[in-house]
Design an enzyme around this catalytic site. Structure first.
Site, PDB file in Angstrom:
ATOM      1  N   LYS A 106      11.832  27.824  -9.937  1.00  0.00           N
ATOM      2  CA  LYS A 106      12.071  28.936  -9.009  1.00  0.00           C
ATOM      3  C   LYS A 106      11.013  30.015  -9.228  1.00  0.00           C
ATOM      4  O   LYS A 106      10.645  30.296 -10.378  1.00  0.00           O
ATOM      5  CB  LYS A 106      13.481  29.502  -9.275  1.00  0.00           C
ATOM      6  CG  LYS A 106      13.929  30.578  -8.303  1.00  0.00           C
ATOM      7  CD  LYS A 106      15.335  31.091  -8.658  1.00  0.00           C
ATOM      8  CE  LYS A 106      15.876  32.070  -7.617  1.00  0.00           C
ATOM      9  NZ  LYS A 106      17.218  32.585  -7.981  1.00  0.00           N
TER      10      LYS A 106
ATOM     11  N   SER B 294      23.772  32.420  -7.492  1.00  0.00           N
ATOM     12  CA  SER B 294      22.554  31.832  -6.923  1.00  0.00           C
ATOM     13  C   SER B 294      22.171  30.444  -7.407  1.00  0.00           C
ATOM     14  O   SER B 294      21.235  29.857  -6.853  1.00  0.00           O
ATOM     15  CB  SER B 294      21.375  32.764  -7.148  1.00  0.00           C
ATOM     16  OG  SER B 294      21.408  33.777  -6.197  1.00  0.00           O
TER      17      SER B 294
ATOM     18  N   SER C 248      20.461  32.451  -3.963  1.00  0.00           N
ATOM     19  CA  SER C 248      19.060  32.717  -3.697  1.00  0.00           C
ATOM     20  C   SER C 248      18.136  31.556  -4.068  1.00  0.00           C
ATOM     21  O   SER C 248      17.008  31.484  -3.597  1.00  0.00           O
ATOM     22  CB  SER C 248      18.619  33.961  -4.462  1.00  0.00           C
ATOM     23  OG  SER C 248      18.704  33.736  -5.858  1.00  0.00           O
TER      24      SER C 248
END
Ligand code: GLN
Length: 491
Positions: free
Chosen positions: A78, A182, A158
């Site tokens: 990420k 997330s 997210s």
């Protein structure tokens, strides 16, 4: 080549050791899959050269019999994790050209164990969101589509890019961060496994700070076993993060397949929401049945302060975010937009560098921390947080080993569906996940079924502090009963 991308991480690891294929071949297959999947917008940076270089070094170590636990395994990271010499942006314009000189501890642990980086994944800006729609690189499109339709869906957020990349078989696993859900929410919406470990299990050093008392890194994978393997490498003490626990890391893989007979599973009555789709309720009961069939005992429990978790989270989280994001001032690094004087420069930089949702959080956070409002909002939210934590402590003190809940209140929604003028629409998605961050506990999302439109749904298991192992055992039981879910390829 295709076959190599269909392997689980555990099978790929074993295949590499048995020399059935090389790390170079495994990496090449995933790089090709990543290139062919650009329509998903899951990656904000592809790192093919770095990947090939790392894979070659893995093959050399494999040949010498020096393989680490993740030797040759292609992973995605990420874009909240700083990677040395590789652009790391938190998907914000303010960091759009930022190339860190240092590596986050979690990613350093993965490379130490032999993993291969194939690219950085898309996410909501500074991880603020539940749909991946606030990224400055645009939304991720879920690899899942409703049966018979081509509506573009959210992969959740997210960590939407990591979830989409794992679900679409572009990598064998990925990292995420979870401040209010997330990892678990996108895992549930994409039919993948996602674990938010106990606060302090993984180091936060080198991860872009969002809300420091809630942020925690964790893995995405396609099986519970794979998630367990990844967490073992990611976790561990770190002198560079004072909140990181100085505790040894168990071999989580050993917990996968362990009997759950006699474990007591709490089912919190407050998680039965008005207006929750019947499918979610059915799935939740089904999950309980599966655990009961495996010898666990189900017990109704009460977590009375659950209803205050979302409002309290949406005070604590912006408060910490507003403080953490004060560092983006156009002076030290990141974007700078010149102004007449230094104040004008700050204002111009932050106005141009931050998107709408980030600006909203900075304003709310600044307000709830301001003199005169601090006691009414921030202090009160902190008190509520303590009550939420005590709810869980009381349940665990009654001999409950883990708690079973739905992971999300619905399956994936369409892009644009909840990102209109009312932010609450989006915030409601986090109703089952934020409590776990507020209490600092571990939470595992496991795929458990499909809804009427053929979209994945997940269940959540919440554990005692530092008892991720029990969650992996229980998650495996659900996985065995539910099976695996993969999207049909359209990209
Ligand atoms: N959706 C939540 C938020 O926007 C959680 C985000 C996260 O866990 N990073 O705050």
């Amino acid at each position: 080549m295709n076959e190599l991308t269909s392997l689980t991480l555990a099978d790929a690891r074993d295949g590499l050791r048995q020399k059935r294929f090389s790390a170079d071949e495994l990496t090449a297959a995933h790089l090709a899959a990543m290139e062919q999947a650009r329509a998903l917008n899951a990656f904000v940076l592809e790192t093919p050269e770095r990947a090939r270089e790392m894979a070659k070094a893995c093959d050399a170590r494999l040949a010498r019999g020096e393989a680490g636990p993740l030797e040759g395994i292609p992973l995605a990271v990420k874009d909240m994790f700083c990677t040395a010499g590789i652009r790391s942006t938190a998907c914000s314009r303010i960091l759009r050209d930022f190339v860190p000189t240092y590596e986050s501890t979690v990613t350093a642990n993965l490379w130490r164990d032999g993993a291969v980086l194939i690219g950085k994944t898309n996410c909501d800006e500074f991880a603020m969101g539940s749909s991946n729609e606030t990224s400055c690189f645009g939304s991720v499109i879920s690899p899942w589509r409703p049966r018979g339709a081509n509506t573009p869906l959210t992969p959740g957020g997210s960590s939407g890019g990591s979830a989409a990349a794992v679900a679409a078989r572009l990598c064998l696993g990925a990292t995420g961060t979870d401040t209010g859900g997330s990892i678990r929410q996108p895992a549930a919406l994409t039919g993948t496994v996602g674990m938010k470990p106990t606060y302090g299990r993984c180091s936060r050093w080198g991860i872009v700070a969002f809300a420091s008392s809630l942020d925690q890194a964790g893995p995405f994978a396609r099986t519970v076993r794979d998630a367990a393997i990844l967490l073992r490498s990611m976790a561990g003490p770190d002198p560079k993060d004072a909140t990181c626990a100085d505790l040894p890391v168990p071999d989580y893989e050993q917990a996968v397949g362990r009997s759950v007979k006699g474990l007591r599973i709490g089912v919190p009555k407050e998680y039965r929401l008005d207006g929750m789709p019947a499918e979610i309720e059915t799935l939740w009961q089904q999950g309980g049945e599966w655990l009961r069939n495996a010898g666990a005992e189900l017990v109704e429990v009460s977590l009375p302060h659950t209803r205050y978790a979302l409002p309290a989270y949406y005070i604590v989280c912006p408060a910490e975010a507003s403080s953490n994001l004060a560092r983006y001032d156009g002076v030290r690094y990141g974007l700078r937009v010149e102004g007449g004087d230094i104040n004008a420069m700050y204002e111009a930089t932050r106005a141009a560098g931050f998107g709408r949702e980030v600006r909203r959080r900075v304003m709310i956070g600044t307000y709830v921390l301001s003199a005169g409002y601090y006691d009414a909002y921030y202090l009160r939210a902190q008190k509520v947080r303590t009550l939420i934590k005590q709810d869980f402590e009381q349940v665990f003190a009654r001999g409950i080993d883990a708690i079973l809940t739905p992971a999300t209140p619905s399956a994936a929604f369409a892009l644009g569906e909840k990102s209109g003028s009312d932010p609450i629409e989006m915030y409601l998605n986090d109703v089952f996940t934020v409590t776990v961050n507020m209490a600092g506990l571990p939470g595992l999302a496991v795929p458990a079924g499909l809804d009427a439109r053929g979209l994945p749904l997940g269940l959540q298991l919440i554990g005692r502090p530092f008892d991720e192992a029990t969650l992996f055992s229980l998650g495996h039981v659900i996985e065995q009963a539910a099976g695996h879910f993969a999207p049909e390829r359209w990209w």
